[in-house]
Design an enzyme around this catalytic site. Sequence first.
Site, short mmCIF file in Angstrom:
data_model
loop_
_atom_site.label_atom_id
_atom_site.label_comp_id
_atom_site.label_asym_id
_atom_site.label_seq_id
_atom_site.Cartn_x
_atom_site.Cartn_y
_atom_site.Cartn_z
CD GLN A 1 -3.05 -0.63 1.18
OE1 GLN A 1 -3.34 0.43 1.70
NE2 GLN A 1 -3.91 -1.74 0.82
CB SER A 2 1.66 3.80 -2.26
OG SER A 2 0.41 4.09 -2.73
#
Length: 645
Positions: free
Chosen positions: A46-47
Amino acid sequence: MNAAEVTSRSLGERTTPSLGTAVLSRRATAITDRHRSKLAIVYIRQSSTQQIFDHQESRERQYALADYAATLGWPRERIEVIDDDQGRSGRTAEHRPGFQRLIAEVTLDHVGLVLGLEISRLSRSSKDWYHLLELCAVFGTLLADQDGIYDPNDANDRLLLGLKGTMSEVELSTMRNRLERGKLHKAQRGDLILNVPCGYLKLPTGEVILEPDEQARATVQLVLDKFAELGSYGKVYRYLKRHKIYAGIRIHQGPRRGELVWRHVSRALLGRILHHPIYAGAYAYGRRQVDAKRTAANGGKVRMRAVPMSEWKVLQRDRFPAYISWERYLANQQRLGSNRSWPEAPGVPRAGAALLPGLLVCGACGRRMHAGYRSKAKPYYECMRRKLEGSSCCGLGAAAVDDLVGRQALRALEPAALELSLRAQLQINQERERLHRQWQLRLERAAQTAQRAERQYHAVEPENRLVARTLEQRWEEALRAERACQEEYDRFLQDQPRRLTDNERAQIVALANDIPKLWHAAETTAAERKEVVRLLIERVVVHVQADNERGWVEIAWRGGLTTKHEIIRSVARYESLGAYRQLLKRIRQLRREGMTIARIAKQLNDEGYRTPRSRKGYTSTSVRKLLSRCRQKAEASRASHTQTK
Ligand SMILES: [Zn+2]
């Protein structure tokens, strides 16, 4: 249903235009049985920007990629999901074990397909991305995202993948820059004020005024005046401590926000008051900037460093009410700069004779100990806390601990000691050999099971379909187990420790023979000895007490071993000697036996009595002094005796 439709349906994406469909279906044919025989890896991360927008949704979409891999023909148990890096937002692969595992698996040739949502975001830097592409090309691994399947050996796909990587990096840095620029704009208007330091108050309107509490204002003024008078940070600190001066501080957070509390002027607070330009009425932004080198060394945790005034991003004078003039502020900074004499820990080895500056730690308070050279021949270690704050920590002459550590370092380098550690390494290798044999057995067994299953399958009559199907399944399972076993074994081989060759071992032992000679050689400088010690030793903790010649030392060796040793340090007074009472008794006894004073001195030296400091041992003078002490003591006790009578 072709693969492209599978892509768009299973991921709930926008429908792909018909031209794209043709391209994608061509790509789907790039998957061969060779790819399917290897793993499909879904890499999930997950950025931080995605976390803000559609956290849950994007996560589900990422896990849906596993279903996608199944529709492309991978058996469920051959689809691996790597999600170690969730919630990490490291910019490079170094601190993302998941990404490194992905790279390792590709390198071990275990992977047929790598899947990721917006695959170019698998890595956050172009360097990592191209590294992954390069490896996938070498090992014939395909890549897939919600838009299709890519073969990094195909020139067009390669171009597309490269562009995607570049674009996502540009996108990220654009976003970061925009944030940074926004902040800078605000700062340039002088509006970016988060908290004001003690002595000031920020009103809800954003206006900054002098602290309304008179006493709090007076403390700040006192600190600044005292610095002008005493001229050193340490002196001001000791002054504040001695006179128990408290600073009025506004709480910045929590339910008591805005309340005024009284605290000791800590070293950090004193530093802030002396360095902050607001006290001269100036607004500044960017006084501290990210230290890239230390940040990298600290596992990506951001470390800041103060930058010189010429590099500050914004500096506006006469913005706030001031405690001191700008000229005074500049003079103070110069003074503080020239006072600074010790570099950050542990610093470069200097030419001083003491062996352990930078490594030595005070056992009482845990602060670093520094070497002082009041007399050149006899360096002295002193605790920094004692020096700055006047604590009761005890220092010691350098000779005792230097000798001990030097001796221990040489002992660690003795051929015999080295031989031992080399032998330990050999043992580790033998242990590994045993594990190796275990692995061989496991592999053989897996292969036999697969062969047996195959024979059974071939033995059955083709008419007996049901039985054949079960046996076929069993054969497949056995093959899969064999393959998984082999992969596991590859991983085992990969983290093999390095072995020394016989030649290397011989070289090390030969070098070790020369070390004592080099150490004691006259040409060897103090700085060189320090370098050697720092190669071996991480830190040395010293525990000593006032009025006791005995102390002990803990040496923390590089590699984790800690050893403890006793030291006898030189002390200032005879009373601090461990054998003081016994010494006096012996002198009296010898005197009663009718010995001359010179003879007693010799006798004491022969019996191994230590003097506190002198290297010459006992002399007539010192014996005479001690004898007179005996007499005084006897008289004093007689006097008190008669008084009580
Ligand atoms: Zn201390």
